[in-house]
Design an enzyme around this catalytic site. Sequence first.
Site, short mmCIF file in Angstrom:
data_model
loop_
_atom_site.label_atom_id
_atom_site.label_comp_id
_atom_site.label_asym_id
_atom_site.label_seq_id
_atom_site.Cartn_x
_atom_site.Cartn_y
_atom_site.Cartn_z
N HIS A 107 0.82 -1.21 0.00
CA HIS A 107 0.00 0.00 0.00
C HIS A 107 0.85 1.26 0.00
CE1 HIS A 107 -3.08 -2.97 0.92
NE2 HIS A 107 -3.81 -2.15 0.17
N ARG B 39 -10.81 3.73 -1.00
CA ARG B 39 -10.24 2.95 0.11
C ARG B 39 -10.50 3.69 1.43
NH1 ARG B 39 -5.81 1.91 -3.89
NH2 ARG B 39 -5.54 -0.34 -4.01
N GLU C 28 -10.71 -11.18 -4.49
CA GLU C 28 -9.29 -11.00 -4.15
C GLU C 28 -8.68 -12.28 -3.62
OE1 GLU C 28 -8.52 -6.89 -2.45
OE2 GLU C 28 -10.34 -7.45 -1.37
N ASP D 166 -4.25 -8.33 -4.19
CA ASP D 166 -4.39 -9.41 -3.23
C ASP D 166 -4.57 -10.75 -3.91
OD1 ASP D 166 -4.07 -8.40 -0.60
OD2 ASP D 166 -5.90 -7.24 -0.88
N ARG E 195 2.70 -9.38 -0.41
CA ARG E 195 2.89 -8.25 -1.34
C ARG E 195 3.76 -7.14 -0.77
NH1 ARG E 195 -3.32 -5.81 -1.36
NH2 ARG E 195 -2.43 -3.86 -2.07
N CYS F 91 -9.77 -3.48 -10.17
CA CYS F 91 -9.35 -2.26 -9.48
C CYS F 91 -7.98 -2.41 -8.82
CB CYS F 91 -10.40 -1.81 -8.47
SG CYS F 91 -10.63 -2.96 -7.13
#
Length: 574
Positions: A193, A300, A435, A459, A469, A506
């Site tokens: 992120h 988000r 995800e 994800d 990740r 997305c």
Amino acid sequence: MSFTMHGVGVSSGIAIGHAHLVSHALLEVAHYEVPEHLVDAEVKRFSEAVGAVRADLETIRRQLPPNAPAELGSFVGTHLMILADKSLAEAPVKIIRDERCNAEWALKQQMNSLVEQFDRIEDEYLRERKFDVVQVVERVIKVLLGHPSQVAFEKQESGMILVAHDLSPADAIQFKQHQFAAFITDVGGVTSHTAILARSLNIPSIVALHRARDLICDGEVIIVDGNQGVVIVNPDKNTLTEYRLRQEQWEIDQQKLKRLKLTKAVTLDGMAIELHANIEIPEDVAQSKAAGATGIGLYRTEFLFMNRRDWPDEDEQFEAYRKVAETMKGLPVTIRTLDLGADKSANPDEERNCTNPALGLRAIRLCLAEPHIFHAQLRAILRASHYGNVKLMIPMLSTIAELRQARQLIERAKRSLRDQGVPFNEHILIGGMIEVPAAALRAEAFARELDFLSIGTNDLIQYTLAIDRTDDTVSHLYDPFNPAVLLLIEMSIRAADKAGKPISVCGEMAGDTRFTRLLLGFGLRQFSMHPTHVLAVKHEVLQSSLSQLQPVVKKILASTDSERIEPLLDKLNQ
Ligand code: PEP
Ligand code: MG
């Protein structure tokens, strides 16, 4: 001495500027000089931080349940005493004034000298009290970090390049308000992120440089080439000239793309494609509109919960969501319910204690476990639906039972608003994210029970390949070209089509032009990405012909390894 470092470029562009070393790690704080006229303000900042921690500790003590173990009360009492002691409450003030340094640094110096004194104590019990001192200091530093000093802001000239060991998403979101030319970190993954936020800042960024913070000194001139993942420290004159030219060219290309803002995204054979934007905070809407996004495909919401000591209540959330809905003026706004947990934690310290946060109480799991938090958010989203074209989206679904449970809670939130006569859109569309491989494999069942789907490829890749990740030690294995990943994406799109429900992507793949044609070939008609990528993806859409994609797309789907897929993709993108 000039040297070059290689990492993973997570946001494109070229920046040239001076290094500014920072650290998120508590107790590893920045040191800078405070000008005379700001010394009083710095002292005030310190005293306010101490006051805030005192108030926190007093609240904790007051709210201790009557049956709480006695040690807990005395533990909080000890921390309050340490905080009130002159050696912590007053000595740092003297250091700030004498050395004209920032509050965090002064406090850290004082803590070091106290810890040294404790270390000399013979009695083991007393010696161990140094950990209490460190914990109290950590609390104060945490508050200070949340309220950066005026000097820190003044220092932020536009040519400054942030060099950090690591940045949490909570740190990175703060940088949205400030001007940096680039940022680079020792650790991090491409779709962490933090990297996603770097892209949304629209500044070149490189992660996984490993020893950037050790090797680069504050103030050194550095070139950050986000396109190649290269950092050049103390470049010579020729290198500087060359990179200045490259930087100009990059900026010219970006300007050219801007001309596409009002052009409709339609393929050469006439298929209209929706290009939406992902946002983290309401202020991102401006950037999305400037890029010509025709909706918000992913909001988000968890970022509203970070960098604060208290969580936003229903009204505060409602105001944020309403603002986005109203500013988008009838264009779709997909508000995703809380995806807290894993690397996006409202309390990173607590998260570290979790054995495996990415597989833990994250996103919808957390919301179902804490229904009062979910209820407040659902009410806020529903209330905002009265002010625009709001849709609600649930992240990280893995079972139909989870979805049904979430839907019951949505019904309950609707009922409560109805009973109070609060307006909302009764027919609000409810979507879910694909995800988790389990959801991709059962996408048709999810599609039947939902109004729309959205594939979170970040994800989906992480969970399909079992690659964290955020972990740069395995980032070379984080592979969006992996045939299993591509198959799950294609299956999900096909399943949604079969159920007659819209589906979008997305995750970061939606904004990566290497995948635009492939996704079009899979049948995708809706993409949602960081606003910074919308125009480049549009450029790609405008030059694509769906009818010509099929033969290569079929070959890609039939391939069993990534190495064969990459050249086929190159062919598709020619
Ligand atoms: C994803 O996982 O692809 C996604 C869009 O959600 P996030 O990146 O916020 O986890
Ligand atoms: Mg996700």
